[in-house]
Design a protein around this motif. Structure first.
Motif, short mmCIF file in Angstrom:
data_model
loop_
_atom_site.label_atom_id
_atom_site.label_comp_id
_atom_site.label_asym_id
_atom_site.label_seq_id
_atom_site.Cartn_x
_atom_site.Cartn_y
_atom_site.Cartn_z
N THR A 12 0.83 -1.22 0.00
CA THR A 12 0.00 0.00 0.00
C THR A 12 0.86 1.26 0.00
O THR A 12 0.49 2.28 0.56
CB THR A 12 -0.94 0.01 1.21
N ASP A 13 2.02 1.18 -0.62
CA ASP A 13 2.89 2.36 -0.72
C ASP A 13 3.23 2.95 0.64
O ASP A 13 3.24 4.17 0.82
CB ASP A 13 2.27 3.44 -1.62
N PHE A 14 3.46 2.07 1.60
CA PHE A 14 3.88 2.55 2.92
C PHE A 14 5.24 3.20 2.76
O PHE A 14 6.05 2.78 1.94
CB PHE A 14 3.96 1.35 3.87
N PRO A 15 5.53 4.27 3.53
CA PRO A 15 6.82 4.96 3.36
C PRO A 15 8.01 4.03 3.55
O PRO A 15 7.93 3.03 4.27
CB PRO A 15 6.79 6.03 4.45
N LYS A 16 9.11 4.38 2.91
CA LYS A 16 10.35 3.62 3.11
C LYS A 16 10.91 3.95 4.50
O LYS A 16 10.81 5.07 4.97
CB LYS A 16 11.38 3.99 2.03
N PRO A 17 11.51 2.97 5.16
CA PRO A 17 12.00 3.20 6.51
C PRO A 17 13.40 3.82 6.54
O PRO A 17 14.18 3.69 5.60
CB PRO A 17 12.03 1.80 7.12
N THR A 18 13.68 4.45 7.65
CA THR A 18 15.01 4.97 7.95
C THR A 18 15.40 4.45 9.33
O THR A 18 14.55 4.33 10.22
CB THR A 18 14.99 6.52 7.98
N LEU A 19 16.68 4.11 9.51
CA LEU A 19 17.17 3.75 10.83
C LEU A 19 17.76 4.99 11.50
O LEU A 19 18.62 5.66 10.93
CB LEU A 19 18.25 2.66 10.74
N PHE A 30 9.28 5.24 10.00
CA PHE A 30 8.61 5.52 8.73
C PHE A 30 8.01 6.91 8.83
O PHE A 30 7.39 7.25 9.84
CB PHE A 30 7.51 4.48 8.48
N GLU A 31 8.17 7.71 7.79
CA GLU A 31 7.71 9.10 7.82
C GLU A 31 6.88 9.44 6.60
O GLU A 31 7.11 8.92 5.51
CB GLU A 31 8.91 10.05 7.78
N VAL A 58 -1.59 6.87 7.99
CA VAL A 58 -0.45 7.71 7.58
C VAL A 58 -0.81 8.66 6.44
O VAL A 58 -0.60 9.88 6.56
CB VAL A 58 0.77 6.82 7.23
N PRO A 59 -1.36 8.18 5.32
CA PRO A 59 -1.64 9.12 4.23
C PRO A 59 -2.71 10.15 4.59
O PRO A 59 -2.62 11.31 4.18
CB PRO A 59 -2.09 8.22 3.07
N ASP A 222 -3.45 -11.18 2.62
CA ASP A 222 -2.29 -12.04 2.84
C ASP A 222 -0.98 -11.27 2.65
O ASP A 222 -0.01 -11.51 3.38
CB ASP A 222 -2.32 -13.23 1.88
N ASP A 223 -0.94 -10.35 1.69
CA ASP A 223 0.28 -9.56 1.46
C ASP A 223 0.58 -8.66 2.66
O ASP A 223 1.74 -8.48 3.04
CB ASP A 223 0.13 -8.70 0.20
N GLU A 224 -0.48 -8.11 3.25
CA GLU A 224 -0.28 -7.27 4.43
C GLU A 224 0.16 -8.12 5.62
O GLU A 224 1.10 -7.75 6.35
CB GLU A 224 -1.57 -6.51 4.75
N LEU A 225 -0.49 -9.24 5.82
CA LEU A 225 -0.12 -10.12 6.92
C LEU A 225 1.33 -10.58 6.78
O LEU A 225 2.05 -10.72 7.79
CB LEU A 225 -1.05 -11.34 6.95
#
Length: 321
Positions: A12-19, A30-31, A58-59, A222-225
């Protein structure tokens, strides 16, 4: 210090993560809505969850003008998993959130919590009231600090098989069962419209992990899970369960905190949640507004649009009053 890491499966186009390195750990964050700097809102997940549990919010929050910050808290996802149990007490968990504010150079923020995330947000507001401007919590109301430590109290009234108590009194047992059955456990727990039934003997979470039958209906694809399953197959469950193993320690750590939360607060309940509503909420959170939705425990995933509407409406009311 920050570094971008590879994105996970992203249905679902969740933001890319940063450490982000803060407070002696690395948090996977995630931002969204970075262009809305100055209006931070921090979303805190519960157990056994992941930052991805806020994918529907988020969106909507970014579109409404907020800088949305969603950490995988310590013990989860690609965030650090310290080995010491006490590294997951309320001082460490809230310290991570304060350090996150400092990283972004924010004096304060609106904090949103679900389930264990709500417990952390309530604790954060007690321990660091100047860093929290508004509170929005889902599922778990404010927990009064009574005369007995929480696990001791639960053991007396709910017995040794109650999962909070079992996690504390039989360390490692549930961790191993959940780890052996990660996919099955998460598939069985993330359900809605589960038919009411008398409680089974034994420990609820172990029963869920071992059950080959999923009751009710899934709350996600299933993809989300698969995102939750992949995360816990990588980390195991011990880090996240260690949050429970600090409940009595937290009871002591909160002894000197003023128990009254003065910030404006929104409490969102699921009418079919097993967690009971609080009849004392307004005593401890006098500036609270309560919303109830027709759903179970996984409120923001079961009723995403209704949750977004409730949150955005309340935030707008706060802005104009």
């Amino acid at each position: 210090m920050t570094k971008v890491i590879n994105s996970m499966l992203n249905p679902t186009d969740f933001p890319k993560p940063t450490l982000i390195s803060i407070n002696g750990v690395e948090l996977e964050v995630f931002e969204a809505g970075q262009h809305n700097a100055g209006k931070p809102i921090v979303l805190c997940h519960g157990w056994p969850e992941h930052a991805f549990s806020w994918r529907h919010q988020v969106p909507a929050l970014a579109a409404a003008g907020y800088h949305v910050i969603v950490p995988n808290q310590r013990g989860y996802g690609n965030s650090s998993c310290p080995t010491e149990v006490t590294d997951y007490d309320i001082e460490h968990l809230t310290g991570d959130l304060i350090a996150l504010l400092d990283h972004y150079e924010y004096e304060d923020a609106t904090f949103v919590g679900h389930d264990w995330g709500a417990m952390v947000v309530w604790g954060l507001t007690l321990l660091h009231p100047n860093r929290v401007n508004k509170v929005i919590n889902l599922a778990l109301p404010y927990q009064e600090r009574g005369e007995k430590p929480w696990i001791e109290f639960m053991e007396e009234f709910l017995g040794g098989d109650y999962y909070f108590v079992h996690f504390n009194r039989q360390p490692g047992v549930a961790d191993a069962v959940l780890e052996e059955n990660t996919s099955q456990f998460l598939r069985n727990i993330f359900r809605k419209n589960v038919p009411p039934a008398p409680p089974e003997p034994g420990m609820m979470m172990i029963n869920l992990a071992r059950s080959e039958t999923s009751l009710g209906e899934p709350i996600m694809s299933d993809d989300e899970l698969a995102i939750f399953v992949s995360a816990f197959e990588s980390t195991g469950f011990t880090g996240s369960i260690n949050w429970y193993r600090n409940l009595d320690r937290n009871w002591h750590l909160l002894a000197d905190a003023n128990p009254i939360i003065q910030q404006p607060a929104l409490m969102i309940y699921g009418d079919r949640d097993l967690i009971p509503k609080s009849d004392k909420l307004a005593e401890f959170v006098p500036n609270v507004e309560v919303v109830s939705l027709d759903c179970g425990h996984w409120i923001q995933q079961e009723k995403p649009e209704e949750t977004n509407q409730a949150i955005l409406k309340w935030l707008e009311q706060q802005r104009t009053t």
